[in-house]
Motif scaffolding. Structure first.
Motif, PDB file in Angstrom:
ATOM      1  N   ARG A  48       0.844  -1.192   0.000  1.00  0.00           N
ATOM      2  CA  ARG A  48       0.000   0.000   0.000  1.00  0.00           C
ATOM      3  C   ARG A  48       0.879   1.241   0.000  1.00  0.00           C
ATOM      4  O   ARG A  48       2.074   1.176   0.246  1.00  0.00           O
TER       5      ARG A  48
ATOM      6  N   ARG B  23      -3.344   2.767   7.340  1.00  0.00           N
ATOM      7  CA  ARG B  23      -3.394   1.385   6.875  1.00  0.00           C
ATOM      8  C   ARG B  23      -4.598   0.660   7.484  1.00  0.00           C
ATOM      9  O   ARG B  23      -5.313  -0.078   6.800  1.00  0.00           O
TER      10      ARG B  23
ATOM     11  N   ASP C 127      -7.368   2.032   8.508  1.00  0.00           N
ATOM     12  CA  ASP C 127      -8.577   2.579   7.869  1.00  0.00           C
ATOM     13  C   ASP C 127      -8.791   1.958   6.494  1.00  0.00           C
ATOM     14  O   ASP C 127      -9.931   1.640   6.122  1.00  0.00           O
ATOM     15  N   GLU C 128      -7.722   1.768   5.711  1.00  0.00           N
ATOM     16  CA  GLU C 128      -7.844   1.129   4.394  1.00  0.00           C
ATOM     17  C   GLU C 128      -8.332  -0.301   4.546  1.00  0.00           C
ATOM     18  O   GLU C 128      -9.197  -0.753   3.790  1.00  0.00           O
ATOM     19  N   TRP C 129      -7.763  -1.044   5.486  1.00  0.00           N
ATOM     20  CA  TRP C 129      -8.197  -2.417   5.705  1.00  0.00           C
ATOM     21  C   TRP C 129      -9.667  -2.464   6.126  1.00  0.00           C
ATOM     22  O   TRP C 129     -10.417  -3.342   5.706  1.00  0.00           O
ATOM     23  N   GLU C 130     -10.067  -1.535   6.958  1.00  0.00           N
ATOM     24  CA  GLU C 130     -11.454  -1.487   7.426  1.00  0.00           C
ATOM     25  C   GLU C 130     -12.402  -1.235   6.254  1.00  0.00           C
ATOM     26  O   GLU C 130     -13.455  -1.880   6.145  1.00  0.00           O
ATOM     27  N   ARG C 131     -12.031  -0.299   5.359  1.00  0.00           N
ATOM     28  CA  ARG C 131     -12.879  -0.021   4.189  1.00  0.00           C
ATOM     29  C   ARG C 131     -12.953  -1.245   3.263  1.00  0.00           C
ATOM     30  O   ARG C 131     -14.022  -1.589   2.758  1.00  0.00           O
ATOM     31  N   GLU C 132     -11.818  -1.895   3.045  1.00  0.00           N
ATOM     32  CA  GLU C 132     -11.834  -3.070   2.169  1.00  0.00           C
ATOM     33  C   GLU C 132     -12.609  -4.222   2.793  1.00  0.00           C
ATOM     34  O   GLU C 132     -13.289  -4.968   2.089  1.00  0.00           O
ATOM     35  N   TRP C 133     -12.510  -4.367   4.091  1.00  0.00           N
ATOM     36  CA  TRP C 133     -13.255  -5.427   4.747  1.00  0.00           C
ATOM     37  C   TRP C 133     -14.751  -5.137   4.681  1.00  0.00           C
ATOM     38  O   TRP C 133     -15.563  -6.069   4.507  1.00  0.00           O
TER      39      TRP C 133
ATOM     40  N   ARG D 206     -16.198  -3.823   2.234  1.00  0.00           N
ATOM     41  CA  ARG D 206     -16.622  -4.190   0.879  1.00  0.00           C
ATOM     42  C   ARG D 206     -16.658  -5.707   0.678  1.00  0.00           C
ATOM     43  O   ARG D 206     -17.555  -6.230   0.037  1.00  0.00           O
ATOM     44  N   THR D 207     -15.629  -6.411   1.194  1.00  0.00           N
ATOM     45  CA  THR D 207     -15.532  -7.851   0.904  1.00  0.00           C
ATOM     46  C   THR D 207     -16.027  -8.740   2.032  1.00  0.00           C
ATOM     47  O   THR D 207     -16.345  -9.906   1.801  1.00  0.00           O
TER      48      THR D 207
ATOM     49  N   TRP E 294     -17.960 -13.175   2.496  1.00  0.00           N
ATOM     50  CA  TRP E 294     -17.182 -14.302   3.013  1.00  0.00           C
ATOM     51  C   TRP E 294     -18.054 -15.345   3.695  1.00  0.00           C
ATOM     52  O   TRP E 294     -17.707 -16.492   3.753  1.00  0.00           O
TER      53      TRP E 294
END
Length: 194
Positions: A17, A174, A176-182, A184-185, A189
């Motif tokens: 990232r 980092r 915050d980015e992981w939180e946003r991606e989680w 979304r995805t 799961w």
């Protein structure tokens, strides 16, 4: 495998990232500042402090006169020291001949244990008063070394505080980015597709 782990923030990688790159550059800059910048700052400040202290000591020597005085009263006895320190200095009455030839009695700083009739060096200012001796060469070097050491420590402290701040910001970004991606995805799961 080890070669792939070391320096992963520098290579193109789908998991890398922007915060990883910023953190890698920050570590490189911090290392350079700690290895080169802090000692250079300490050396430059120490050199400046040495020159300034030498000039100050030379100016004091130029405006003061050194005379030999005869001690008129006994100085307090020296107290034993476990460290072998120099005996402390005490103000006692002494008599000396001034540079213009006149005799004068006044206070002089002498080591503990000095007896009546002993001789001692006395520094006089322009008014003929007894003053402290100008700084010695050892005192000048001690001043320069302490200033250089404090400058080095100050630079190290500022660099490490800056690194801590940058690292904290990059870790927060980092996460915050992981939180946003989680967000979304993550919902996908738990579902199994047939």
């Amino acid at each position: 495998m080890r070669g792939q782990v070391v320096g992963w923030r520098w290579r193109r990688n789908p998991l890398r990232r922007r915060s990883d790159v910023v953190e890698a550059w920050t570590v490189l800059i911090v290392l350079m500042l700690l290895v080169v910048g802090a000692p250079a700052a300490g050396f430059l400040v120490g050199r400046w402090a040495h020159g300034d202290a030498r000039a100050h000591a030379a100016a004091q020597r130029a405006e003061r006169d050194l005379v030999t005085a005869v001690v008129v009263e006994n100085a307090p006895a020296a107290t034993p020291s476990a460290h072998g320190d120099k005996p402390p200095l005490h103000w006692v009455r002494a008599r000396w001949t001034e540079p213009d030839g006149g005799s004068r009695t006044g206070e002089a700083r002498v080591p503990a244990g000095t007896k009546r009739g002993d001789r001692a060096d006395v520094w006089l200012d322009a008014a003929g008063r007894s003053v402290q001796a100008p700084p010695t060469n050892t005192a000048v070097w001690q001043h320069a070394l302490s200033m250089g050491t404090f400058a080095t420590a100050g630079v190290v402290g500022v660099v490490l505080a800056g690194h801590f701040t940058v690292r904290r910001v990059t870790v927060r970004r980092r996460l915050d980015e992981w939180e946003r991606e989680w967000a979304r995805t993550g919902p996908d799961w738990g579902h199994h597709r047939a």
